[in-house]
Design a protein around this motif. Structure first.
Motif, PDB file in Angstrom:
ATOM      1  N   GLN A  35       0.830  -1.209   0.000  1.00  0.00           N
ATOM      2  CA  GLN A  35       0.000   0.000   0.000  1.00  0.00           C
ATOM      3  C   GLN A  35       0.866   1.262   0.000  1.00  0.00           C
ATOM      4  N   GLN A  36       1.947   1.246   0.760  1.00  0.00           N
ATOM      5  CA  GLN A  36       2.827   2.421   0.823  1.00  0.00           C
ATOM      6  C   GLN A  36       3.540   2.639  -0.506  1.00  0.00           C
ATOM      7  N   VAL A  37       3.978   1.559  -1.149  1.00  0.00           N
ATOM      8  CA  VAL A  37       4.639   1.694  -2.453  1.00  0.00           C
ATOM      9  C   VAL A  37       3.643   2.192  -3.483  1.00  0.00           C
ATOM     10  N   ALA A  38       2.419   1.683  -3.445  1.00  0.00           N
ATOM     11  CA  ALA A  38       1.388   2.136  -4.383  1.00  0.00           C
ATOM     12  C   ALA A  38       1.095   3.616  -4.192  1.00  0.00           C
ATOM     13  N   ALA A  39       1.042   4.065  -2.941  1.00  0.00           N
ATOM     14  CA  ALA A  39       0.797   5.486  -2.681  1.00  0.00           C
ATOM     15  C   ALA A  39       1.943   6.337  -3.209  1.00  0.00           C
ATOM     16  N   LEU A  40       3.179   5.838  -3.064  1.00  0.00           N
ATOM     17  CA  LEU A  40       4.331   6.583  -3.577  1.00  0.00           C
ATOM     18  C   LEU A  40       4.296   6.640  -5.107  1.00  0.00           C
ATOM     19  N   GLU A  41       3.859   5.546  -5.747  1.00  0.00           N
ATOM     20  CA  GLU A  41       3.739   5.545  -7.206  1.00  0.00           C
ATOM     21  C   GLU A  41       2.720   6.580  -7.666  1.00  0.00           C
ATOM     22  N   ARG A  42       1.646   6.752  -6.903  1.00  0.00           N
ATOM     23  CA  ARG A  42       0.655   7.774  -7.266  1.00  0.00           C
ATOM     24  C   ARG A  42       1.258   9.169  -7.124  1.00  0.00           C
ATOM     25  N   GLU A  43       2.076   9.366  -6.074  1.00  0.00           N
ATOM     26  CA  GLU A  43       2.735  10.665  -5.890  1.00  0.00           C
ATOM     27  C   GLU A  43       3.731  10.941  -7.016  1.00  0.00           C
ATOM     28  N   ALA A  44       4.449   9.885  -7.422  1.00  0.00           N
ATOM     29  CA  ALA A  44       5.467  10.043  -8.463  1.00  0.00           C
ATOM     30  C   ALA A  44       4.875  10.030  -9.868  1.00  0.00           C
ATOM     31  N   ALA A  45       3.659   9.505 -10.000  1.00  0.00           N
ATOM     32  CA  ALA A  45       2.966   9.406 -11.290  1.00  0.00           C
ATOM     33  C   ALA A  45       3.743   8.547 -12.286  1.00  0.00           C
ATOM     34  N   VAL A  46       4.404   7.500 -11.758  1.00  0.00           N
ATOM     35  CA  VAL A  46       5.175   6.603 -12.605  1.00  0.00           C
ATOM     36  C   VAL A  46       5.398   5.306 -11.834  1.00  0.00           C
ATOM     37  N   PRO A  47       5.403   4.132 -12.524  1.00  0.00           N
ATOM     38  CA  PRO A  47       5.670   2.868 -11.828  1.00  0.00           C
ATOM     39  C   PRO A  47       7.082   2.867 -11.225  1.00  0.00           C
ATOM     40  N   LEU A  48       7.206   2.273 -10.039  1.00  0.00           N
ATOM     41  CA  LEU A  48       8.495   2.238  -9.345  1.00  0.00           C
ATOM     42  C   LEU A  48       9.056   0.823  -9.218  1.00  0.00           C
ATOM     43  N   LEU A  49       8.180  -0.198  -9.273  1.00  0.00           N
ATOM     44  CA  LEU A  49       8.609  -1.585  -9.159  1.00  0.00           C
ATOM     45  C   LEU A  49       7.976  -2.402 -10.277  1.00  0.00           C
ATOM     46  N   GLU A  50       8.669  -3.492 -10.614  1.00  0.00           N
ATOM     47  CA  GLU A  50       8.106  -4.442 -11.577  1.00  0.00           C
ATOM     48  C   GLU A  50       8.454  -5.845 -11.118  1.00  0.00           C
ATOM     49  N   ARG A  51       7.628  -6.794 -11.542  1.00  0.00           N
ATOM     50  CA  ARG A  51       7.830  -8.169 -11.131  1.00  0.00           C
ATOM     51  C   ARG A  51       9.140  -8.722 -11.709  1.00  0.00           C
ATOM     52  N   ALA A  52       9.825  -9.543 -10.895  1.00  0.00           N
ATOM     53  CA  ALA A  52      11.040 -10.229 -11.346  1.00  0.00           C
ATOM     54  C   ALA A  52      11.063 -11.592 -10.682  1.00  0.00           C
TER      55      ALA A  52
END
Length: 303
Positions: A35-52
């Motif tokens: 949830q915190q990473v998703a909120a940061l992605e909304r603030e940044a307006a860009v994906p920050l992580l991807e599956r690996a």
């Protein structure tokens, strides 16, 4: 605006390689981390992580923010260390004002002590003769001033901390008829020509004049010098006698003898002035303690 706490959570995910591992390290649930990473992605307006595979890896934007989070973490840690040093008196800046004759016997040994015990503290040290340093302290432009206690009592808004009583001595030409005595009465000097050693604006002049008035006379000044070294030169030349405080009698020239004076003995009180409302910082307290120690070292030689 980017949330710094969320940036630190992102950094934990990037360095550990998975949301689950970051959650375990931080003591959160994986859901809370996501949830915190998703909120940061909304603030940044860009994906920050991807599956690996079974974990995640940062996108280019994720690596960028993770790097800034690391730098911010170092900066905060440095700020906390610097604040702790300042709070404990290991660093800081102390603005000090002092008058001339307090320099060598008081300020110099006090600062020598502090250089050894508080090497991270910087001192802004300024000679204030002939200006009055008390407004500098009152208005916060200086932290401490070493002064002679004013004759009209404690100045408004300031606290005066006693350091040292500095008695006056009489300086006489070596061949003077009174030079054979070890102690003189102030009244013995009533008819002598006087060399003035204090400026007209100096509170010490009032102290000398009041002492002479108590002895029943007003001194007859034939020379006004404005400083102790010059006054001693005039005394050595035989132009008159002078009352000079003990701290001003460093480097007495040939041709001058110094005697104690009584009935009364003028004494100036040297104090450290600080703002009445100031919560004394540790570095300032260290200076006040060092000044008190230096003053204590001078006391045994009084008289």
């Amino acid at each position: 605006m980017l949330d710094m706490r969320r940036m630190q959570i992102l950094r934990a995910v990037v360095t550990s390689g998975s949301v689950t591992a970051a959650a375990a390290n931080l003591g959160y649930t994986p859901s809370a981390i996501s949830q915190q990473v998703a909120a940061l992605e909304r603030e940044a307006a860009v994906p920050l992580l991807e599956r690996a595979g079974r974990g995640v890896r940062p996108t280019e934007a994720g690596r960028l923010l993770s790097g800034y989070a690391a730098a911010l973490g170092r900066t905060v840690a440095e700020a906390e260390t610097a604040l702790a040093d300042l709070r404990e008196g290991r660093t800081g800046r102390v603005a000090v004002r002092y008058f001339g004759t307090a320099g060598a016997p008081l300020m110099a040994p006090a600062l020598a002590r502090l250089r050894a015990s508080h090497p991270g503290v910087r001192f802004d040290l300024r000679l204030i003769d002939p200006d009055d340093p008390l407004p500098e302290v009152r208005h916060g432009r200086a932290d401490v001033a070493v002064v002679v206690r004013p004759p009209d009592g404690e100045p408004a808004g300031l606290t005066l901390l006693p350091l040292l009583d500095d008695p006056y001595r009489v300086a006489l030409p070596a061949g003077h008829p009174l030079a054979g005595r070890s102690v003189l009465s102030l009244g013995d000097l009533a008819d002598e020509p006087w060399v003035g050693s204090e400026r007209a604006s100096d509170p010490c002049l009032a102290l000398v004049l009041d002492a002479c008035a108590a002895a029943g006379f007003s001194p007859g000044f034939v020379v006004e010098s404005g400083d102790y070294a010059t006054a001693l030169g005039f005394v050595a030349a035989g132009l008159g006698v002078a009352l000079i405080p003990r701290l001003g009698l460093r480097g007495v020239p040939p041709g001058v003898v110094v005697r104690e004076v009584r009935g009364p003995e003028p004494v100036r009180s040297i104090c450290a002035a600080v703002r009445e409302s100031m919560r004394v910082p540790p570095a300032v307290r260290a200076l006040l303690d060092a000044l008190a120690e230096a003053a204590g070292d001078l006391e045994p030689s009084a008289g």
